[in-house]
Motif scaffolding. Structure first.
Motif, PDB file in Angstrom:
ATOM      1  N   MET A  50       0.805  -1.219   0.000  1.00 55.25           N
ATOM      2  CA  MET A  50       0.000   0.000   0.000  1.00 55.25           C
ATOM      3  C   MET A  50       0.839   1.271   0.000  1.00 55.25           C
ATOM      4  SD  MET A  50      -3.213  -1.055   2.489  1.00 55.25           S
ATOM      5  CE  MET A  50      -2.607   0.022   3.710  1.00 55.25           C
ATOM      6  N   ALA A  51       2.110   1.178   0.291  1.00 55.36           N
ATOM      7  CA  ALA A  51       2.955   2.367   0.370  1.00 55.36           C
ATOM      8  C   ALA A  51       3.058   3.013  -1.007  1.00 55.36           C
ATOM      9  CB  ALA A  51       4.339   1.998   0.888  1.00 55.36           C
ATOM     10  N   LEU A  52       2.729   4.297  -1.080  1.00 55.27           N
ATOM     11  CA  LEU A  52       2.821   5.033  -2.333  1.00 55.27           C
ATOM     12  C   LEU A  52       4.257   5.472  -2.565  1.00 55.27           C
ATOM     13  CD1 LEU A  52      -0.328   7.283  -2.044  1.00 55.27           C
ATOM     14  CD2 LEU A  52      -0.044   5.237  -3.407  1.00 55.27           C
ATOM     15  N   LYS A  53       4.712   5.301  -3.765  1.00 52.21           N
ATOM     16  CA  LYS A  53       6.056   5.730  -4.108  1.00 52.21           C
ATOM     17  C   LYS A  53       5.962   6.992  -4.948  1.00 52.21           C
ATOM     18  CE  LYS A  53       7.907   1.106  -3.933  1.00 52.21           C
ATOM     19  NZ  LYS A  53       8.548   0.017  -4.624  1.00 52.21           N
ATOM     20  N   LYS A  54       6.622   8.037  -4.507  1.00 53.88           N
ATOM     21  CA  LYS A  54       6.632   9.278  -5.261  1.00 53.88           C
ATOM     22  C   LYS A  54       7.648   9.171  -6.390  1.00 53.88           C
ATOM     23  CE  LYS A  54       5.125  12.457  -1.734  1.00 53.88           C
ATOM     24  NZ  LYS A  54       5.350  13.732  -1.096  1.00 53.88           N
ATOM     25  N   PRO A  55       7.391   9.854  -7.474  1.00 50.31           N
ATOM     26  CA  PRO A  55       8.375   9.852  -8.547  1.00 50.31           C
ATOM     27  C   PRO A  55       9.674  10.516  -8.082  1.00 50.31           C
ATOM     28  CG  PRO A  55       6.433  11.118  -9.160  1.00 50.31           C
ATOM     29  CD  PRO A  55       6.199  10.593  -7.801  1.00 50.31           C
ATOM     30  N   LYS A  56      10.769  10.095  -8.659  1.00 49.30           N
ATOM     31  CA  LYS A  56      12.060  10.592  -8.220  1.00 49.30           C
ATOM     32  C   LYS A  56      12.393  11.960  -8.807  1.00 49.30           C
ATOM     33  CE  LYS A  56      13.859   6.111  -7.196  1.00 49.30           C
ATOM     34  NZ  LYS A  56      14.909   5.165  -7.244  1.00 49.30           N
ATOM     35  N   GLY A  57      11.742  12.362  -9.864  1.00 54.63           N
ATOM     36  CA  GLY A  57      12.038  13.643 -10.481  1.00 54.63           C
ATOM     37  C   GLY A  57      10.932  14.643 -10.238  1.00 54.63           C
ATOM     38  N   TRP A  58      11.274  15.905 -10.272  1.00 57.43           N
ATOM     39  CA  TRP A  58      10.283  16.970 -10.133  1.00 57.43           C
ATOM     40  C   TRP A  58      10.813  18.212 -10.805  1.00 57.43           C
ATOM     41  CZ3 TRP A  58      12.142  14.724  -5.477  1.00 57.43           C
ATOM     42  CH2 TRP A  58      13.251  15.357  -4.955  1.00 57.43           C
ATOM     43  N   GLY A  59       9.915  19.130 -11.072  1.00 55.85           N
ATOM     44  CA  GLY A  59      10.298  20.414 -11.616  1.00 55.85           C
ATOM     45  C   GLY A  59      10.386  21.431 -10.489  1.00 55.85           C
ATOM     46  N   ILE A  60      11.130  22.485 -10.728  1.00 58.53           N
ATOM     47  CA  ILE A  60      11.305  23.530  -9.724  1.00 58.53           C
ATOM     48  C   ILE A  60      10.916  24.869 -10.335  1.00 58.53           C
ATOM     49  CG2 ILE A  60      12.970  24.740  -8.269  1.00 58.53           C
ATOM     50  CD1 ILE A  60      14.542  22.143  -8.099  1.00 58.53           C
ATOM     51  N   VAL A  61      10.127  25.629  -9.587  1.00 54.03           N
ATOM     52  CA  VAL A  61       9.765  26.988  -9.983  1.00 54.03           C
ATOM     53  C   VAL A  61      10.631  27.925  -9.146  1.00 54.03           C
ATOM     54  CG1 VAL A  61       7.917  28.688 -10.155  1.00 54.03           C
ATOM     55  CG2 VAL A  61       7.411  26.265 -10.482  1.00 54.03           C
ATOM     56  N   TYR A  62      11.374  28.813  -9.824  1.00 51.38           N
ATOM     57  CA  TYR A  62      12.303  29.685  -9.120  1.00 51.38           C
ATOM     58  C   TYR A  62      12.239  31.107  -9.665  1.00 51.38           C
ATOM     59  CZ  TYR A  62      15.189  28.648 -13.205  1.00 51.38           C
ATOM     60  OH  TYR A  62      15.632  28.500 -14.484  1.00 51.38           O
ATOM     61  N   ASP A  63      12.793  32.040  -8.896  1.00 52.29           N
ATOM     62  CA  ASP A  63      12.846  33.441  -9.291  1.00 52.29           C
ATOM     63  C   ASP A  63      13.919  33.612 -10.360  1.00 52.29           C
ATOM     64  OD1 ASP A  63      11.979  36.353  -8.214  1.00 52.29           O
ATOM     65  OD2 ASP A  63      14.079  36.374  -8.850  1.00 52.29           O
ATOM     66  N   VAL A  64      13.620  34.382 -11.398  1.00 53.48           N
ATOM     67  CA  VAL A  64      14.532  34.511 -12.531  1.00 53.48           C
ATOM     68  C   VAL A  64      15.838  35.211 -12.143  1.00 53.48           C
ATOM     69  CG1 VAL A  64      13.600  36.682 -13.429  1.00 53.48           C
ATOM     70  CG2 VAL A  64      14.618  35.052 -14.999  1.00 53.48           C
ATOM     71  N   PHE A  65      15.804  36.156 -11.192  1.00 54.61           N
ATOM     72  CA  PHE A  65      17.009  36.901 -10.833  1.00 54.61           C
ATOM     73  C   PHE A  65      17.754  36.278  -9.656  1.00 54.61           C
ATOM     74  CE2 PHE A  65      14.277  40.163 -12.835  1.00 54.61           C
ATOM     75  CZ  PHE A  65      15.070  40.393 -13.949  1.00 54.61           C
ATOM     76  N   LYS A  88      17.305  33.226  -8.368  1.00 53.43           N
ATOM     77  CA  LYS A  88      17.408  31.772  -8.520  1.00 53.43           C
ATOM     78  C   LYS A  88      16.920  31.011  -7.288  1.00 53.43           C
ATOM     79  CE  LYS A  88      19.613  32.177 -12.464  1.00 53.43           C
ATOM     80  NZ  LYS A  88      18.806  32.498 -13.575  1.00 53.43           N
ATOM     81  N   LYS A  89      16.177  31.674  -6.392  1.00 57.72           N
ATOM     82  CA  LYS A  89      15.625  31.013  -5.214  1.00 57.72           C
ATOM     83  C   LYS A  89      14.274  30.395  -5.560  1.00 57.72           C
ATOM     84  CE  LYS A  89      17.894  33.911  -1.823  1.00 57.72           C
ATOM     85  NZ  LYS A  89      17.721  34.825  -0.694  1.00 57.72           N
ATOM     86  N   PRO A  90      13.959  29.227  -4.994  1.00 53.97           N
ATOM     87  CA  PRO A  90      12.659  28.601  -5.272  1.00 53.97           C
ATOM     88  C   PRO A  90      11.504  29.433  -4.737  1.00 53.97           C
ATOM     89  CG  PRO A  90      13.902  27.336  -3.653  1.00 53.97           C
ATOM     90  CD  PRO A  90      14.788  28.430  -4.107  1.00 53.97           C
ATOM     91  N   ILE A  91      10.384  29.357  -5.425  1.00 55.03           N
ATOM     92  CA  ILE A  91       9.190  30.113  -5.049  1.00 55.03           C
ATOM     93  C   ILE A  91       8.160  29.129  -4.496  1.00 55.03           C
ATOM     94  CG2 ILE A  91       7.418  31.701  -5.833  1.00 55.03           C
ATOM     95  CD1 ILE A  91       9.214  32.275  -8.266  1.00 55.03           C
ATOM     96  N   THR A  92       7.652  29.433  -3.308  1.00 51.47           N
ATOM     97  CA  THR A  92       6.641  28.566  -2.695  1.00 51.47           C
ATOM     98  C   THR A  92       5.243  29.016  -3.106  1.00 51.47           C
ATOM     99  OG1 THR A  92       6.488  29.927  -0.725  1.00 51.47           O
ATOM    100  CG2 THR A  92       8.111  28.165  -0.699  1.00 51.47           C
ATOM    101  N   ARG A  93       4.300  28.113  -2.978  1.00 54.56           N
ATOM    102  CA  ARG A  93       2.876  28.357  -3.213  1.00 54.56           C
ATOM    103  C   ARG A  93       2.553  28.896  -4.599  1.00 54.56           C
ATOM    104  NH1 ARG A  93       1.237  32.188   0.770  1.00 54.56           N
ATOM    105  NH2 ARG A  93       3.417  32.626   1.121  1.00 54.56           N
ATOM    106  N   VAL A  94       3.264  28.419  -5.609  1.00 49.52           N
ATOM    107  CA  VAL A  94       2.926  28.731  -6.993  1.00 49.52           C
ATOM    108  C   VAL A  94       1.910  27.686  -7.451  1.00 49.52           C
ATOM    109  CG1 VAL A  94       3.781  28.895  -9.357  1.00 49.52           C
ATOM    110  CG2 VAL A  94       5.179  29.728  -7.469  1.00 49.52           C
ATOM    111  N   VAL A  95       0.845  28.126  -8.088  1.00 53.65           N
ATOM    112  CA  VAL A  95      -0.175  27.196  -8.586  1.00 53.65           C
ATOM    113  C   VAL A  95       0.209  26.809 -10.014  1.00 53.65           C
ATOM    114  CG1 VAL A  95      -2.606  26.879  -9.117  1.00 53.65           C
ATOM    115  CG2 VAL A  95      -1.938  28.263  -7.153  1.00 53.65           C
TER     116      VAL A  95
END
Length: 113
Positions: free
Chosen positions: A16-31, A33-40
């Protein structure tokens, strides 16, 4: 009987244990380069412009979509940043079912309501 029940419980939990995918995308600030939280992030079917899935980035700006073999595009929106839309992503030519491009967003002059 107790040992048998414990073994069945352990096997069931393992299955029953769900396995998350190993890859993900990152949304970051263009200048910065810090990640942005709560982006829809919204995944749309390109053929019918139909919303398929919605994700909100975590505190490290990470997100991902699992999708079938089709053509999609992703939109990103956040109150302090300009909205962005990706080009068409053809998932039928990719190895995995994971759709998660890295995206840079630029701050907007006017805050959204």
């Amino acid at each position: 009987l107790l040992v048998l029940n414990v073994l069945i419980l352990l096997v069931a939990r393992r299955l029953m244990a769900l396995k998350k995918p190993k890859g993900w995308g990152i949304v970051y600030d263009v200048f910065s380069k810090k990640p942005i939280t709560r982006v829809v992030a919204r995944l749309f079917d390109a053929q019918f412009n139909k919303l398929v899935a919605t994700q909100v980035t975590d505190n490290k700006g990470r997100y991902y979509f699992l999708a079938g073999e089709n053509k999609y595009y992703v939109t990103y929106s956040h109150g302090s940043y300009e909205d962005k839309k990706t080009e068409i992503i053809d998932a039928s030519t990719q190895k995995s079912d994971l759709i998660a491009p890295n995206v840079a967003l630029q701050k907007t002059d006017k805050p959204k309501k």
